[in-house]
Write a protein that holds these residues in place. Structure first.
Motif, PDB file in Angstrom:
ATOM      1  N   ALA A 171       1.015  -0.820   0.525  1.00 48.84           N
ATOM      2  CA  ALA A 171       0.125  -0.091   0.076  1.00 48.84           C
ATOM      3  C   ALA A 171       0.994   1.012  -0.070  1.00 48.84           C
ATOM      4  O   ALA A 171       1.645   1.202   0.785  1.00 48.84           O
ATOM      5  CB  ALA A 171      -0.636   0.030   1.465  1.00 48.84           C
ATOM      6  N   PRO A 172       0.481   2.581  -0.991  1.00 46.32           N
ATOM      7  CA  PRO A 172      -0.622   2.486  -1.972  1.00 46.32           C
ATOM      8  C   PRO A 172      -0.007   1.234  -3.094  1.00 46.32           C
ATOM      9  O   PRO A 172       1.010   1.561  -3.461  1.00 46.32           O
ATOM     10  CB  PRO A 172      -0.851   3.695  -2.368  1.00 46.32           C
ATOM     11  N   ILE A 173      -0.707   1.306  -4.170  1.00 45.91           N
ATOM     12  CA  ILE A 173      -0.826   0.389  -5.132  1.00 45.91           C
ATOM     13  C   ILE A 173      -1.010   1.588  -6.393  1.00 45.91           C
ATOM     14  O   ILE A 173      -1.580   2.264  -6.759  1.00 45.91           O
ATOM     15  CB  ILE A 173      -1.970   0.032  -5.571  1.00 45.91           C
ATOM     16  N   LYS A 174       0.094   2.725  -7.147  1.00 50.35           N
ATOM     17  CA  LYS A 174       0.116   3.205  -8.117  1.00 50.35           C
ATOM     18  C   LYS A 174      -0.423   3.383  -9.948  1.00 50.35           C
ATOM     19  O   LYS A 174       0.348   2.675  -9.940  1.00 50.35           O
ATOM     20  CB  LYS A 174       1.202   4.552  -7.258  1.00 50.35           C
ATOM     21  N   ALA A 175      -1.508   3.683  -9.687  1.00 48.40           N
ATOM     22  CA  ALA A 175      -1.627   3.606 -10.563  1.00 48.40           C
ATOM     23  C   ALA A 175      -2.560   4.303 -11.529  1.00 48.40           C
ATOM     24  O   ALA A 175      -2.149   5.690 -11.484  1.00 48.40           O
ATOM     25  CB  ALA A 175      -3.096   2.414 -10.176  1.00 48.40           C
ATOM     26  N   ALA A 176      -2.466   4.236 -12.857  1.00 45.49           N
ATOM     27  CA  ALA A 176      -2.455   5.172 -14.222  1.00 45.49           C
ATOM     28  C   ALA A 176      -3.629   4.657 -15.358  1.00 45.49           C
ATOM     29  O   ALA A 176      -3.574   3.130 -15.513  1.00 45.49           O
ATOM     30  CB  ALA A 176      -1.027   5.798 -14.312  1.00 45.49           C
ATOM     31  N   ILE A 177      -3.830   5.828 -15.755  1.00 45.81           N
ATOM     32  CA  ILE A 177      -4.576   5.148 -16.682  1.00 45.81           C
ATOM     33  C   ILE A 177      -4.247   5.705 -18.151  1.00 45.81           C
ATOM     34  O   ILE A 177      -3.566   7.257 -17.804  1.00 45.81           O
ATOM     35  CB  ILE A 177      -5.877   5.560 -16.731  1.00 45.81           C
ATOM     36  N   ILE A 178      -4.412   5.366 -19.212  1.00 51.91           N
ATOM     37  CA  ILE A 178      -3.449   5.754 -20.818  1.00 51.91           C
ATOM     38  C   ILE A 178      -5.130   5.897 -21.467  1.00 51.91           C
ATOM     39  O   ILE A 178      -5.806   4.445 -22.210  1.00 51.91           O
ATOM     40  CB  ILE A 178      -2.961   5.522 -21.744  1.00 51.91           C
ATOM     41  N   GLU A 179      -5.790   6.962 -21.780  1.00 57.10           N
ATOM     42  CA  GLU A 179      -7.776   6.414 -22.555  1.00 57.10           C
ATOM     43  C   GLU A 179      -7.639   6.484 -23.670  1.00 57.10           C
ATOM     44  O   GLU A 179      -6.239   6.601 -24.597  1.00 57.10           O
ATOM     45  CB  GLU A 179      -7.812   7.975 -21.820  1.00 57.10           C
ATOM     46  N   GLY A 180      -8.464   6.052 -24.406  1.00 56.68           N
ATOM     47  CA  GLY A 180      -8.514   6.049 -25.882  1.00 56.68           C
ATOM     48  C   GLY A 180      -8.876   7.552 -26.252  1.00 56.68           C
ATOM     49  O   GLY A 180      -8.097   8.519 -25.666  1.00 56.68           O
ATOM     50  N   ILE A 181      -9.452   7.952 -27.146  1.00 57.61           N
ATOM     51  CA  ILE A 181      -9.681   9.287 -28.267  1.00 57.61           C
ATOM     52  C   ILE A 181     -10.973   9.693 -27.199  1.00 57.61           C
ATOM     53  O   ILE A 181     -12.439   8.980 -27.024  1.00 57.61           O
ATOM     54  CB  ILE A 181     -10.642   9.172 -29.386  1.00 57.61           C
ATOM     55  N   PRO A 182     -10.135  11.073 -26.570  1.00 58.81           N
ATOM     56  CA  PRO A 182     -11.732  11.798 -25.895  1.00 58.81           C
ATOM     57  C   PRO A 182     -13.551  11.470 -26.410  1.00 58.81           C
ATOM     58  O   PRO A 182     -13.460  12.433 -27.679  1.00 58.81           O
ATOM     59  CB  PRO A 182     -11.600  12.845 -25.457  1.00 58.81           C
ATOM     60  N   GLY A 183     -14.624  11.112 -25.736  1.00 54.99           N
ATOM     61  CA  GLY A 183     -15.793  11.413 -26.941  1.00 54.99           C
ATOM     62  C   GLY A 183     -15.709   9.547 -27.266  1.00 54.99           C
ATOM     63  O   GLY A 183     -16.535   9.778 -27.041  1.00 54.99           O
ATOM     64  N   LEU A 233       6.210   4.001 -10.254  1.00 55.51           N
ATOM     65  CA  LEU A 233       4.169   3.133 -10.455  1.00 55.51           C
ATOM     66  C   LEU A 233       4.202   1.906 -10.733  1.00 55.51           C
ATOM     67  O   LEU A 233       4.648   1.192 -11.246  1.00 55.51           O
ATOM     68  CB  LEU A 233       4.033   3.658 -11.765  1.00 55.51           C
ATOM     69  N   ASP A 234       3.408   2.006 -10.421  1.00 53.85           N
ATOM     70  CA  ASP A 234       2.492  -0.101  -9.760  1.00 53.85           C
ATOM     71  C   ASP A 234       1.965  -0.311 -10.511  1.00 53.85           C
ATOM     72  O   ASP A 234       2.226  -1.854 -11.417  1.00 53.85           O
ATOM     73  CB  ASP A 234       2.377  -0.214  -8.408  1.00 53.85           C
ATOM     74  N   LEU A 235       1.103   0.280 -11.518  1.00 57.19           N
ATOM     75  CA  LEU A 235      -0.186  -0.798 -12.949  1.00 57.19           C
ATOM     76  C   LEU A 235      -0.172   0.455 -13.849  1.00 57.19           C
ATOM     77  O   LEU A 235      -0.850   2.163 -13.099  1.00 57.19           O
ATOM     78  CB  LEU A 235      -1.160  -1.091 -11.913  1.00 57.19           C
ATOM     79  N   LEU A 236      -0.332   0.026 -14.698  1.00 58.44           N
ATOM     80  CA  LEU A 236      -1.220   1.398 -16.158  1.00 58.44           C
ATOM     81  C   LEU A 236      -1.610   0.357 -16.749  1.00 58.44           C
ATOM     82  O   LEU A 236      -1.534  -0.480 -17.282  1.00 58.44           O
ATOM     83  CB  LEU A 236       0.410   1.817 -16.937  1.00 58.44           C
ATOM     84  N   PHE A 237      -3.150   1.153 -16.408  1.00 54.78           N
ATOM     85  CA  PHE A 237      -4.116   0.031 -17.337  1.00 54.78           C
ATOM     86  C   PHE A 237      -4.029   1.414 -19.308  1.00 54.78           C
ATOM     87  O   PHE A 237      -4.599   2.963 -18.557  1.00 54.78           O
ATOM     88  CB  PHE A 237      -5.905   0.196 -16.703  1.00 54.78           C
ATOM     89  N   CYS A 238      -3.892   0.787 -19.707  1.00 53.78           N
ATOM     90  CA  CYS A 238      -4.334   1.421 -21.260  1.00 53.78           C
ATOM     91  C   CYS A 238      -4.880   0.378 -22.009  1.00 53.78           C
ATOM     92  O   CYS A 238      -5.311  -0.684 -21.880  1.00 53.78           O
ATOM     93  CB  CYS A 238      -2.868   0.831 -22.089  1.00 53.78           C
ATOM     94  N   GLY A 258      10.504   2.441 -12.991  1.00 54.15           N
ATOM     95  CA  GLY A 258       9.576   1.938 -13.327  1.00 54.15           C
ATOM     96  C   GLY A 258       9.711   0.901 -13.890  1.00 54.15           C
ATOM     97  O   GLY A 258       8.385   0.445 -14.219  1.00 54.15           O
ATOM     98  N   ALA A 259      10.392   0.613 -13.901  1.00 52.10           N
ATOM     99  CA  ALA A 259      10.126  -1.084 -14.516  1.00 52.10           C
ATOM    100  C   ALA A 259       9.222  -2.201 -14.459  1.00 52.10           C
ATOM    101  O   ALA A 259       9.311  -3.065 -14.469  1.00 52.10           O
ATOM    102  CB  ALA A 259      11.997  -1.799 -14.252  1.00 52.10           C
ATOM    103  N   HIS A 260       9.175  -2.179 -12.878  1.00 52.20           N
ATOM    104  CA  HIS A 260       8.282  -2.944 -12.436  1.00 52.20           C
ATOM    105  C   HIS A 260       6.672  -3.065 -12.425  1.00 52.20           C
ATOM    106  O   HIS A 260       6.408  -3.923 -11.926  1.00 52.20           O
ATOM    107  CB  HIS A 260       8.686  -2.838 -10.830  1.00 52.20           C
ATOM    108  N   ALA A 261       6.628  -1.432 -12.992  1.00 51.14           N
ATOM    109  CA  ALA A 261       5.223  -1.450 -13.088  1.00 51.14           C
ATOM    110  C   ALA A 261       4.384  -2.627 -14.245  1.00 51.14           C
ATOM    111  O   ALA A 261       5.383  -2.912 -14.809  1.00 51.14           O
ATOM    112  CB  ALA A 261       4.535   0.333 -13.922  1.00 51.14           C
ATOM    113  N   LYS A 262       3.118  -2.743 -13.625  1.00 55.41           N
ATOM    114  CA  LYS A 262       2.611  -4.103 -14.464  1.00 55.41           C
ATOM    115  C   LYS A 262       1.579  -2.963 -15.208  1.00 55.41           C
ATOM    116  O   LYS A 262       0.517  -2.096 -15.177  1.00 55.41           O
ATOM    117  CB  LYS A 262       2.194  -4.724 -13.492  1.00 55.41           C
ATOM    118  N   ILE A 263       1.491  -3.168 -16.649  1.00 50.94           N
ATOM    119  CA  ILE A 263       1.080  -3.275 -17.708  1.00 50.94           C
ATOM    120  C   ILE A 263       0.045  -3.938 -17.994  1.00 50.94           C
ATOM    121  O   ILE A 263      -0.278  -5.279 -18.749  1.00 50.94           O
ATOM    122  CB  ILE A 263       1.713  -2.359 -18.827  1.00 50.94           C
ATOM    123  N   ILE A 264      -1.675  -3.166 -18.413  1.00 49.17           N
ATOM    124  CA  ILE A 264      -2.741  -4.057 -19.101  1.00 49.17           C
ATOM    125  C   ILE A 264      -2.702  -3.397 -20.561  1.00 49.17           C
ATOM    126  O   ILE A 264      -2.903  -2.422 -20.420  1.00 49.17           O
ATOM    127  CB  ILE A 264      -3.713  -3.819 -18.243  1.00 49.17           C
TER     128      ILE A 264
END
Length: 322
Positions: A171-183, A233-238, A258-264
């Motif tokens: 704790a914490p699990i630091k996460a981020a999102i890379i989104e698609g095209i807005p809208g 960073l721990d987790l990145l959702f794409c 950041g090499a340990h970050a898990k990517i989805i």
């Protein structure tokens, strides 16, 4: 006289032999789209740059062959080239194709073009990214049948499966999102699914949510910026595999930081599946693009034949993980 008769007989037999040979050759010649007397359909995808859509095209072509139709496939240069996609739809309407399957680059901006297709009595089937139903109704367009997946559920399940792999004490699990095209509705739904999974885990701390516009280069750039700000960073959702593969390139370029970050990712592209197998990518979502393409063509043919089809059809997704 006998010589003349024999000559005429020989000419007749030779002509018959040549005619039979040509007929036999025609019988064994492979059938091309031009030979098919059935309906001429069109599939308008977002771009040829994303391998996901190539798989969808394969499924749609199989469907067209199964139903005795020809299929024309067209796409703009980029997934952000909405005006170019609109021009393609208008061209197909002017060509008077018999039906159109469309994966909209934008859920709202393509509606006027689809309205023009409807006014020309050209049936439509919506695939992959849903058009905005309320905006369609407001514009006087009857929302076309939709063939897609539950994008929110797919993202939710993928994120949940990867979150379960973190130690209970972390704790914490630091996460981020890379989104698609807005809208774009499918991108927004995937973002919502990821956020729902994050919200169910109190240990998750969301540090960023930014658009990568579905592109690999953009995904790499955005991921590099996020990791530069949050090296642990721990987790990145794409929201798609293109951006996830770009994020993997960003990790490789940054080395240990950041090499340990898990990517989805999302789409189950062949390159992404290989990345899951070798442990570089934590998970991806297989939304069975070929199956979607085949069903969409099937529904378009049914509409052409005056048959009813479901207003929405969801293909089951599969989570592919380490």
């Amino acid at each position: 006289m006998r010589l003349i008769r024999r000559t005429r007989l020989a000419s007749f037999l030779l002509g018959a032999l040549i005619g039979a040979s040509l007929a036999a050759a025609a019988a064994i010649r492979p059938t091309s789209a031009a030979d098919i007397a059935g309906p001429h359909l069109a599939l308008v995808i977002k771009t040829f740059r994303n391998p996901y859509f190539k798989t969808m095209v394969e499924g749609a072509k199989d469907g067209a062959a199964d139903f005795g139709a020809s299929l024309e496939v067209a796409a703009p240069d980029f997934e952000t080239s909405v005006d170019q996609q609109i021009d393609i739809i208008d061209r197909l309407v002017s060509q008077k194709v018999d039906g159109i399957v469309v994966a909209p680059a934008d859920s709202v901006r393509v509606i006027p073009a689809l309205k023009r297709a409807e006014a020309a009595s050209i049936p439509i089937v919506n695939i992959d990214n849903p058009i905005d139903r309320q905006a369609a109704i407001a514009a006087g367009l009857t929302p076309p049948p939709l063939v897609t997946v539950d994008n929110s559920d797919g993202a939710y399940r993928a994120v949940k499966s990867v979150l379960a792999s973190f130690p209970l004490a972390q704790a914490p699990i630091k996460a981020a999102i890379i989104e698609g095209i807005p809208g774009a509705e499918n991108g927004e739904a995937r973002k919502a699914g990821a956020l729902k999974a994050f919200a169910e885990q109190p240990r998750v701390q969301i540090v960023a949510s930014e658009s990568g516009n579905w592109e690999r280069d953009e995904g790499e750039r955005v991921a590099a910026a996020i990791i530069a700000r949050t090296p642990d960073l721990d987790l990145l959702f794409c929201a798609n595999d293109n951006m996830a593969l770009g994020a993997l390139a960003a990790l490789a370029a940054l080395g240990a930081a950041g090499a340990h970050a898990k990517i989805i990712g999302y789409d189950a592209l062949p390159e992404a599946l290989e990345a899951v197998r070798n442990g570089a990518l934590a998970a991806t979502v297989d939304q069975r693009a070929a199956r979607q393409g085949h069903i969409a063509v099937e529904y378009l043919m049914k509409r052409l034949n005056g048959e009813s089809v479901p207003p929405e059809s969801f293909v089951d997704v599969r989570i592919v993980s380490e």
